[in-house]
Design a protein around this motif. Structure first.
Motif, PDB file in Angstrom:
ATOM      1  N   UNK A 138       0.830  -1.211   0.000  1.00  8.79           N
ATOM      2  CA  UNK A 138       0.000   0.000   0.000  1.00  8.79           C
ATOM      3  C   UNK A 138       0.863   1.260   0.000  1.00  8.79           C
ATOM      4  N   UNK A 139       2.035   1.162  -0.557  1.00  5.37           N
ATOM      5  CA  UNK A 139       2.981   2.282  -0.469  1.00  5.37           C
ATOM      6  C   UNK A 139       2.466   3.538  -1.157  1.00  5.37           C
ATOM      7  N   UNK A 140       1.896   3.390  -2.358  1.00  5.20           N
ATOM      8  CA  UNK A 140       1.399   4.565  -3.067  1.00  5.20           C
ATOM      9  C   UNK A 140       0.355   5.314  -2.268  1.00  5.20           C
ATOM     10  N   UNK A 141      -0.599   4.601  -1.708  1.00  4.05           N
ATOM     11  CA  UNK A 141      -1.635   5.230  -0.899  1.00  4.05           C
ATOM     12  C   UNK A 141      -1.053   5.859   0.361  1.00  4.05           C
ATOM     13  N   UNK A 142      -0.126   5.157   1.021  1.00  4.09           N
ATOM     14  CA  UNK A 142       0.460   5.678   2.257  1.00  4.09           C
ATOM     15  C   UNK A 142       1.244   6.961   1.995  1.00  4.09           C
ATOM     16  N   UNK A 143       2.057   6.972   0.944  1.00  3.37           N
ATOM     17  CA  UNK A 143       2.843   8.170   0.644  1.00  3.37           C
ATOM     18  C   UNK A 143       1.941   9.331   0.249  1.00  3.37           C
ATOM     19  N   UNK A 144       0.856   9.038  -0.477  1.00  7.61           N
ATOM     20  CA  UNK A 144      -0.047  10.112  -0.875  1.00  7.61           C
ATOM     21  C   UNK A 144      -0.763  10.703   0.335  1.00  7.61           C
ATOM     22  N   UNK A 145      -1.147   9.845   1.286  1.00  3.56           N
ATOM     23  CA  UNK A 145      -1.786  10.357   2.498  1.00  3.56           C
ATOM     24  C   UNK A 145      -0.811  11.194   3.322  1.00  3.56           C
ATOM     25  N   UNK A 146       0.437  10.736   3.414  1.00  5.84           N
ATOM     26  CA  UNK A 146       1.434  11.530   4.126  1.00  5.84           C
ATOM     27  C   UNK A 146       1.667  12.864   3.450  1.00  5.84           C
ATOM     28  N   UNK A 147       1.781  12.852   2.121  1.00  6.39           N
ATOM     29  CA  UNK A 147       1.981  14.085   1.361  1.00  6.39           C
ATOM     30  C   UNK A 147       0.820  15.046   1.564  1.00  6.39           C
ATOM     31  N   UNK A 148      -0.384  14.509   1.675  1.00  7.25           N
ATOM     32  CA  UNK A 148      -1.568  15.351   1.841  1.00  7.25           C
ATOM     33  C   UNK A 148      -1.499  16.199   3.107  1.00  7.25           C
ATOM     34  N   UNK A 149      -0.674  15.776   4.080  1.00  8.41           N
ATOM     35  CA  UNK A 149      -0.557  16.564   5.298  1.00  8.41           C
ATOM     36  C   UNK A 149      -0.098  17.984   5.032  1.00  8.41           C
ATOM     37  N   UNK A 297      -4.343   5.510  -7.564  1.00 10.13           N
ATOM     38  CA  UNK A 297      -4.213   5.097  -8.961  1.00 10.13           C
ATOM     39  C   UNK A 297      -2.836   4.506  -9.238  1.00 10.13           C
ATOM     40  N   UNK A 298      -1.808   5.045  -8.585  1.00  8.91           N
ATOM     41  CA  UNK A 298      -0.457   4.573  -8.868  1.00  8.91           C
ATOM     42  C   UNK A 298      -0.254   3.131  -8.419  1.00  8.91           C
ATOM     43  N   UNK A 299      -0.936   2.732  -7.343  1.00  6.58           N
ATOM     44  CA  UNK A 299      -0.823   1.347  -6.882  1.00  6.58           C
ATOM     45  C   UNK A 299      -1.428   0.368  -7.884  1.00  6.58           C
ATOM     46  N   UNK A 300      -2.378   0.846  -8.688  1.00  4.87           N
ATOM     47  CA  UNK A 300      -3.052  -0.030  -9.644  1.00  4.87           C
ATOM     48  C   UNK A 300      -2.530   0.123 -11.064  1.00  4.87           C
ATOM     49  N   UNK A 301      -2.217   1.363 -11.460  1.00  2.00           N
ATOM     50  CA  UNK A 301      -1.875   1.636 -12.853  1.00  2.00           C
ATOM     51  C   UNK A 301      -0.387   1.843 -13.086  1.00  2.00           C
ATOM     52  N   UNK A 302       0.405   1.922 -12.031  1.00  2.00           N
ATOM     53  CA  UNK A 302       1.817   2.243 -12.195  1.00  2.00           C
ATOM     54  C   UNK A 302       2.047   3.733 -12.064  1.00  2.00           C
ATOM     55  N   UNK A 303       3.306   4.122 -11.978  1.00  2.00           N
ATOM     56  CA  UNK A 303       3.646   5.513 -11.662  1.00  2.00           C
ATOM     57  C   UNK A 303       4.130   6.336 -12.847  1.00  2.00           C
TER      58      UNK A 303
END
Length: 332
Positions: A138-149, A297-303
């Motif tokens: 779940x790295x993409x989601x975790x990093x995006x949530x952290x960035x959202x801070x 999206x990045x976790x599913x579609x790539x970066x």
């Protein structure tokens, strides 16, 4: 061979670390992004022109960039908790000291040098490095949530900062922001953040911890990425690291320009300071939706192609900001 043990009850500690990282960026990045609101009142009181203040801020961006590799090295040696906590301490003290700004050279020393180095230790660089240890699947989601801070911080703190400046002055406002870093973000980071899942007996993503089977079998070959390198020096022998560095150079430069000059630019276009701060906050709030959506999206579609598409849209939006007539570009 290995078989999974029983699942761990309750929430994975990685999500608690993510929450602490989110709030760290909320306060530290949010307070720094509020600098644009200070440009006009500080320039008026201290008789600075826009060019001089821009020079000081540019020096800060340069110092911040140069210090990043050294902070990364310290992170690798001492861990994220130590680097983030120490950086928040220095960042909070420097923010308090900006209350006593009396000359451009004082501002350059405190903000452009010391504070810029400290902000690099409590930025996306260290936060992402830390979170990458806690999340894989779940790295993409975790990093995006952290960035959202940081985006939520700008959404909340930039209008709040403008309100506080109008109500109490820019010197008191620096004091309040510094107090928030020292009294809220610092204790949370120091008490909650852990450097590695193993420190609390977990594995990345909170997956069940594997245990050995009674009958051992020969381990299979370890898989690795096509460009994975053992040493950071080896990574610079491949084109992607240079492509990413070039993209991040443009990304960082344009982000810095927006964070500092958007509010003064909006005021020059005819908006009041309160409306300009609200517009900046709206942009940051919508960025929260964008960054979380992009992470999922990045976790599913790539970066790779997703990032390229985002940069293309970003470039068009930047052109609209500059070229569109009236205030359409500001809101667009």
């Amino acid at each position: 061979s290995l078989t999974p043990s029983k699942p761990r009850n309750g929430i994975s500690y990685g999500w608690i670390v993510l929450g602490a990282c989110f709030f760290t960026l909320f306060v530290s990045t949010g307070a720094r992004n509020g600098l644009g609101v200070f440009v006009v009142p500080m320039s008026d009181e201290l008789d600075w022109n826009r060019t001089s203040l821009s020079l000081a801020i540019s020096i800060g961006m340069l110092v911040n960039g140069i210090s990043q590799p050294f902070l990364g090295r310290i992170f690798d040696r001492f861990g994220g908790r130590a680097v983030i906590s120490a950086s928040l301490s220095i960042l909070g003290i420097c923010t308090l000291l900006l209350n006593y700004t009396h000359s451009l050279w004082y501002f350059i020393l405190i903000f452009s040098v010391v504070m810029s180095i400290a902000s690099g230790g409590a930025s996306l660089v260290t936060i992402h490095s830390l979170l990458a240890r806690w999340f894989r699947r779940r790295r993409g989601m975790a990093l995006s949530l952290g960035t959202a801070g940081g985006s939520v911080g700008a959404l909340v703190l930039v209008p709040f900062t403008n309100y506080l400046i109008l109500a109490a002055g820019w010197r008191v406002t620096w004091t309040v922001l510094g107090g928030m870093i020292l009294l809220l973000a610092l204790p949370l980071a120091f008490l909650v953040i852990k450097d590695d899942p193993a420190d609390v007996g977990e594995t990345p993503d909170g997956e069940p911890k594997p245990v050995p089977e009674l009958k051992a079998t020969k381990p299979g070959p370890q898989s690795s990425g096509p460009l994975e390198a053992e040493s950071w020096r080896d990574s610079y022998r491949t084109p992607p690291i240079w492509q990413m560095s070039g993209a991040y150079f443009v990304c960082g430069m344009t982000t810095a320009i927006i964070s500092v000059h958007y509010v003064p630019f909006a005021i020059d276009r005819g908006l009041s300071s309160s409306t300009a701060a609200l517009a900046f906050g709206l942009m940051s709030g919508l960025n929260v939706l964008g960054v979380i959506g992009a992470g999922a999206m990045s976790d599913r579609l790539g970066r790779k192609y997703l990032l390229g598409s985002i940069y293309a849209i970003r470039g068009l939006a930047y052109a609209m900001l500059i070229l569109a007539p009236g205030t359409f570009g500001l809101w667009g």
